[in-house]
Scaffold this active site. Structure first.
Site, mmCIF file in Angstrom:
data_model
loop_
_atom_site.group_PDB
_atom_site.id
_atom_site.type_symbol
_atom_site.label_atom_id
_atom_site.label_comp_id
_atom_site.label_asym_id
_atom_site.label_seq_id
_atom_site.Cartn_x
_atom_site.Cartn_y
_atom_site.Cartn_z
ATOM 1 N N LYS A 30 0.866 -1.189 0.000
ATOM 2 C CA LYS A 30 0.000 0.000 0.000
ATOM 3 C C LYS A 30 0.896 1.229 0.000
ATOM 4 O O LYS A 30 2.054 1.155 0.412
ATOM 5 C CB LYS A 30 -0.886 -0.006 1.251
ATOM 6 C CG LYS A 30 -2.123 0.860 1.143
ATOM 7 C CD LYS A 30 -3.275 0.166 0.458
ATOM 8 C CE LYS A 30 -4.423 1.123 0.235
ATOM 9 N NZ LYS A 30 -5.621 0.454 -0.273
ATOM 10 N N ASP A 79 -7.049 4.555 -4.399
ATOM 11 C CA ASP A 79 -7.692 4.412 -3.087
ATOM 12 C C ASP A 79 -8.287 5.789 -2.818
ATOM 13 O O ASP A 79 -8.522 6.560 -3.779
ATOM 14 C CB ASP A 79 -6.658 3.986 -2.020
ATOM 15 C CG ASP A 79 -7.294 3.597 -0.680
ATOM 16 O OD1 ASP A 79 -7.771 2.464 -0.557
ATOM 17 O OD2 ASP A 79 -7.334 4.433 0.255
#
Ligand code: NDP
Length: 460
Positions: free
Chosen positions: A136, A176
Site C-alpha cells: 500500500k 484508493d
C-alpha cells in the site's frame, strides 16, 4: 525480534508475545496495531493446529513489511509556491505475487496508516485466490481544492521517486481514497515518460481506452454488494425492498449504491466528510454521479439540486439516520473507524440484518463485537471489499495478454470471485467451529494461504 525455533508453551502466549513485539517496534501506529490485533485474535487455533507456522516464525515475519519507502515530494502550486509532501510505499509481503495495493492521497496519511492498509491487503489479496502479494502507499497530499494542473505536478513528482520501486513483476499500485482515474492517468504518464516503456501492467485502475479494464471502477462497490447478497442468502433473504445506508460518496460508495439499486434495494442515505443526505424514497444516482464524478462537487450540491426530496444534514453522521427509521443493511464505504459502538447499537435497535465493510476497517472493534453479539451478518473489509483488487488482478491479466474483456464477462468473473470468497470464509469458519463468523473465516483463510507460501519459499 525473536525467531526461536522452539514452540512456546501455548499458542496464545506466543501470540501475545509477538503482538507485544509489534506494539514495541511500531510505536504510535494505532491503526496498524488495531489491524494486527484483529488478525491475531483469529489465529489461536491455527497456530495450535499448525505448529510449523510457529516454528518458522511466520507470524513474526508477516508483521514486518519486506520494505518501507518514505520520500519527499516537492511540487509547485499555481501561485508559484513550492509545496512539500511526504510519499510512502510499504511493500508488505510478496510470497504470493508482486506487491499489490492502492495509493491513498489524504492529509491524514501517516506511515502507520499505510502499514495498516498494507497489512490488511496481504490477507485480502490471499483470500481472492489470485497470484498477488500485498502492499500500500500514498501521501499526505490533499487533492481536494487543487487544480488539475496542481494534481498533475504533484503526481509527476510522486512518480519521479516511486518509479524505481515498482513494475509489473515487482509492485503494482492502484487507486484508493483521493486517487481515481485522473491521478492514475498522471502517474502512468510520468512512469511511461521516465522509463520509456508502455508497461501497462505497472498500475491498475487505468482508463479503459489506454490499458484499463472494464468493471475495475465499479468492482469494489459491486463486489461488496455481491458479498452482502451472499450473506443475506444464508438467512433466506435478499436485497429486494431492503432499506440501505451507504456511507461515503466516493468510488466505492457510488458503485455499491448502483448495485444495491439494481438488486431492488432502496438506498436512503449516503455521506461525505461534511454531512449526510437522507432521501426517504431513495437516492437519485444519476444526479449523484453527475455531482460527484463530473462536477467534482459536494453532497450539499446534490441535495440543493434534488430539492424537496432530499434532506441534507450538515455535519451529521450517517448512522444517526437509523435512530428514526428502519435500516436493513449498512454498507460503510468511506474510511477507517467511521462506525463506532454507539452507531452499531443504533443500527441493531433499528433492526439491521447485515453490515459489510466496503471501506477498510470502517467499524471499530467494539462495533464489530456488538454486531457479533446481536447475530448481525458481518462481512469484514478483507473479504467484502476484495472485489476491487481482484478486478485489478484481472486488469493485469488482460494487460499481460494484450487483451480486453467485455463488461459482461468481467462482471461475471467478479461475481464468481466474490461468491468464491464468501464460500471460502464460510467454510473456514465452519471448519474452526464458528459458523457464520466471517471475521474468523477471512483472517484464517487469508493467513494460511500466505503462510503456506512463505513456508515453501524458506526464510527470506
Ligand atoms: P474516494 O476518495 O473515492 O471516496 C472516499 C469517500 O469517503 C468520500 O465520500 C469522502 O468524503 C469520504 N471520506 C474519506 N475520508 C473521510 C473521513 N476522514 N471522514 C469522513 N468521510 C471521509 O475513496 P474510495 O471510495 O476509493 O475508498 C473508500 C474506502 O474504500 C477506503 O477505506 C478505501 O481504502 C476502501 N477501498 C477502496 C478500494 C477501491 O477500489 N477504490 C478497494 C478496497 C477498499 P470527502 O469527499 O468529503 O472527503
Amino acid at each position: 525480534m525473536s525467531t526461536t525455533l522452539v514452540p512456546p508453551t501455548t499458542a496464545s502466549a506466543r501470540l501475545e508475545s509477538i503482538f507485544d513485539d509489534v506494539l514495541r517496534r511500531n510505536p504510535g501506529e494505532t491503526e496498524f496495531h488495531q489491524a494486527a490485533r484483529e488478525v491475531f485474535d483469529s489465529l489461536g487455533r491455527v497456530i495450535q493446529k499448525h505448529p510449523q507456522y510457529a516454528e518458522a516464525a511466520i507470524l513474526e515475519r508477516i508483521c514486518e513489511p519486506e520494505r518501507q519507502i518514505i520520500f519527499r515530494v516537492p511540487w509547485v502550486d499555481d501561485a508559484g509556491q513550492v509545496q512539500i509532501n511526504r510519499g510512502f510505499r510499504v511493500e508488505f509481503n510478496s510470497a504470493l505475487g508482486p506487491y499489490k495495493g492502492g495509493l491513498r492521497f489524504h492529509p491524514s496519511v501517516l506511515l502507520g496508516t499505510v502499514k495498516f492498509l498494507g497489512f490488511e491487503q496481504v490477507f485480502k489479496n490471499a483470500l481472492t485466490g489470485m497470484p498477488i502479494g500485498g502492499g500500500k502507499g500514498g501521501s499526505d497530499f490533499d487533492p481536494k481544492g487543487k487544480s488539475d494542473n496542481e494534481v498533475m505536478r504533484f503526481c509527476q513528482s510522486f512518480m519521479t521517486e516511486l518509479y524505481r520501486h515498482i513494475g509489473e513483476y515487482t509492485d503494482v499500485p492502484a487507486g484508493d481514497i483521493g486517487v481515481g482515474g485522473r491521478e492514475i492517468g498522471y502517474l502512468f504518464g510520468q512512469y511511461k515518460r521516465i522509463t520509456n516503456r508502455y508497461e501497462s501492467g505497472v498500475l491498475t485502475g487505468k482508463g479503459v481506452g489506454w490499458g484499463g479494464a472494464l468493471v475495475r471502477t465499479e468492482a469494489t462497490g459491486y463486489g461488496a454488494t455481491v458479498f452482502t447478497e451472499e450473506m443475506l442468502r444464508t438467512r433466506g433473504e435478499d436485497f429486494d425492498g431492503k432499506r440501505v445506508l451507504v456511507s461515503g460518496s466516493g468510488n466505492v460508495a457510488l458503485y455499491a449504491i448502483e448495485k444495491v439499486q439494481q438488486l431492488g434495494g432502496i438506498v436512503v442515505g449516503c455521506s461525505d466528510s461534511s454531512g449526510t443526505v437522507y432521501d426517504e424514497k431513495g437516492l437519485d444516482l444519476g444526479l449523484l454521479r453527475q455531482v460527484k464524478e463530473v462536477d467534482r462537487g459536494r453532497l450539499s450540491d446534490y441535495a440543493e439540486a434534488r430539492g424537496a426530496d432530499s434532506d441534507y444534514r450538515a455535519g451529521a453522521r450517517i448512522w444517526s439516520i437509523a435512530e428514526s427509521v428502519r435500516v436493513d443493511v449498512a454498507l460503510p464505504c468511506a474510511t477507517q473507524n467511521e462506525l463506532d459502538e454507539a452507531d452499531a447499537r443504533t443500527l441493531v435497535r433499528s433492526g439491521v440484518l447485515a453490515v459489510a465493510e466496503g471501506a477498510n476497517m470502517p467499524c471499530t472493534p467494539e462495533a464489530v463485537r456488538v454486531f457479533a453479539e446481536s447475530s448481525v451478518l458481518f462481512g469484514p473489509g478483507k473479504a467484502a471489499n476484495a472485489g476491487g483488487v481482484a478486478t485489478s488482478a484481472l486488469e493485469m491479466q488482460q494487460n499481460a495478454s494484450r487483451d480486453s474483456w467485455s463488461f459482461e464477462h468481467s462482471e461475471q468473473r467478479l461475481h464468481e470471485i466474490m461468491v468464491g470468497i464468501h464460500e471460502r470464509c464460510a467454510a473456514t469458519a465452519d471448519e474452526y467451529g464458528e459458523p457464520g463468523n466471517y471475521v474468523l473465516g477471512a483472517n484464517v483463510a487469508g493467513f494460511t494461504r500466505v503462510a503456506d507460501a512463505m513456508l515453501a519459499l524458506g526464510v527470506i
